[in-house]
Design an enzyme around this catalytic site. Structure first.
Site, short mmCIF file in Angstrom:
data_model
loop_
_atom_site.label_atom_id
_atom_site.label_comp_id
_atom_site.label_asym_id
_atom_site.label_seq_id
_atom_site.Cartn_x
_atom_site.Cartn_y
_atom_site.Cartn_z
N ASP A 1 -6.07 -4.78 0.03
CA ASP A 1 -7.18 -4.85 0.98
C ASP A 1 -7.81 -6.24 1.03
O ASP A 1 -8.32 -6.65 2.07
CB ASP A 1 -8.29 -3.86 0.59
CG ASP A 1 -7.86 -2.42 0.64
OD1 ASP A 1 -7.10 -2.06 1.55
OD2 ASP A 1 -8.29 -1.65 -0.24
N ASP B 1 -0.65 -5.37 2.90
CA ASP B 1 -1.22 -4.20 3.57
C ASP B 1 -0.65 -4.17 4.98
O ASP B 1 -1.00 -5.01 5.81
CB ASP B 1 -2.74 -4.28 3.61
CG ASP B 1 -3.37 -2.93 3.95
OD1 ASP B 1 -2.68 -2.10 4.56
OD2 ASP B 1 -4.55 -2.71 3.61
N THR C 1 -6.11 1.57 8.94
CA THR C 1 -5.23 2.64 9.42
C THR C 1 -5.99 3.73 10.17
O THR C 1 -5.52 4.25 11.19
CB THR C 1 -4.46 3.26 8.25
OG1 THR C 1 -3.61 2.27 7.67
CG2 THR C 1 -3.60 4.43 8.70
N ILE D 1 -1.02 -2.10 7.50
CA ILE D 1 -2.11 -1.90 8.47
C ILE D 1 -3.39 -1.77 7.66
O ILE D 1 -3.62 -0.74 7.01
CB ILE D 1 -1.95 -0.64 9.34
CG1 ILE D 1 -0.59 -0.55 10.01
CG2 ILE D 1 -3.06 -0.60 10.40
CD1 ILE D 1 -0.40 0.72 10.86
N ASP D 2 -4.23 -2.76 7.70
CA ASP D 2 -5.56 -2.61 7.11
C ASP D 2 -6.48 -2.16 8.24
O ASP D 2 -6.74 -2.91 9.19
CB ASP D 2 -6.06 -3.93 6.52
CG ASP D 2 -7.34 -3.72 5.73
OD1 ASP D 2 -7.34 -2.86 4.84
OD2 ASP D 2 -8.35 -4.38 6.04
N GLU E 1 0.80 -1.22 0.00
CA GLU E 1 0.00 0.00 0.00
C GLU E 1 0.83 1.27 0.00
O GLU E 1 0.53 2.22 -0.71
CB GLU E 1 -0.95 0.02 1.21
CG GLU E 1 -1.81 1.27 1.24
CD GLU E 1 -2.91 1.22 2.28
OE1 GLU E 1 -3.82 2.05 2.19
OE2 GLU E 1 -2.84 0.36 3.18
#
Length: 265
Positions: A212, A84, A89, A86-87, A68
């Site tokens: 995602d 990702d 954020t 941190i999915d 990302e």
């Protein structure tokens, strides 16, 4: 240990290590930067991504990477990691404890492995294509809810919800009066894992990015669920629109989305 097991072990170790970093700093807002009006990134997104990249690139130096926070690196092999860091954020930045690390492995254009780690609940979801889906080592299956009216659904809204008319509001309004309830948790990867283990019965979202959904979609499929685009075609993580369900309610959900699409024309 075969190659897929090696890839899985490395992905799980990287996800747990990155998740540990996030858990240790979950109550620290830190520096927040904005990529758009509501699309933000934190210092820990970058630290998590760097950690995962270092671990996996050292273990598999020929692999490509897509992540990302600006990481797009072609490899010399047929494999590419989709990450990702941190999915969720926005949740993390507000110290709301619903976020995860998502790591998928693509091989010849097909997602063959997925790992999603929720550090706040210490839940690790995993799947290798053809081997089933698991949470902390125990096999998971989708629910058997038979109809949309009894289903708990999940969704999210795109970052341009304030400025674009293609923003999921019409779809949300259509589903809220047809389903038992809808939850909006803020992490598509976790939403998909919750479909996989039966906590949710269905999920839809638009304007998604491959990081995602790549790992979570495979986990749903390996848990016996169904994932497609809004028209029912084979799922493609680069499509930007995902519909996932326990299979039983898939066509009902697709019909609702079809009506919304026709009304938007």
């Amino acid at each position: 240990m075969d190659r897929q097991d090696q890839f899985l072990a490395a992905a799980k170790a990287a996800a747990r290590e990155a998740g540990g970093l996030l858990r240790e700093n979950a109550d620290k807002r830190g520096e927040i930067m904005f990529k758009g009006v509501v699309d933000l990134v934190t210092h820990f997104d970058k630290r998590s991504q760097d950690l995962i990249f270092r671990r996996l690139s050292a273990a598999f130096p020929g692999h490509g990477f897509l992540a990302e926070e600006g990481l797009s690196l072609p490899g010399t092999s047929e494999r590419r990691w989709i990450i990702d860091p941190i999915d969720g954020t926005t949740n993390f930045a507000h110290t709301f404890p619903v976020f995860c690390v998502s790591i998928a492995l693509e091989q010849k254009g097909e997602i063959v492995l997925g790992v999603v780690y929720d550090p706040m609940r210490d839940e690790l979801f995993e799947a290798v294509r053809g081997r089933g889906a698991f949470r902390n080592g125990a096999r998971v299956r989708v629910s058997d809810i038979p109809e949309l009216g009894k289903a708990l659904l999940a969704t999210g809204f795109p970052y341009d919800v304030r400025t674009s008319s293609f923003n999921n509001v019409r779809e949300f309004n259509a589903f809220i009066v047809r389903a038992q309830a809808i939850r909006r948790c803020g992490s598509a990867a976790l939403d998909l894992c919750y479909v996989a283990c039966g906590r949710f019965d269905g999920f839809w979202e638009l304007k998604l990015k491959p990081w995602d959904v790549a790992a979570g979609a495979l986990i749903v499929e390996e848990a016996g669920g169904r994932v497609s685009d809004f028209e029912g075609r084979a799922f493609d993580p680069f499509n930007q629109r995902a519909l996932a369900s326990n299979g039983c309610i898939h066509e009902e959900m697709r019909a609702v989305l079809k009506d919304c699409g026709e009304n938007e024309k």
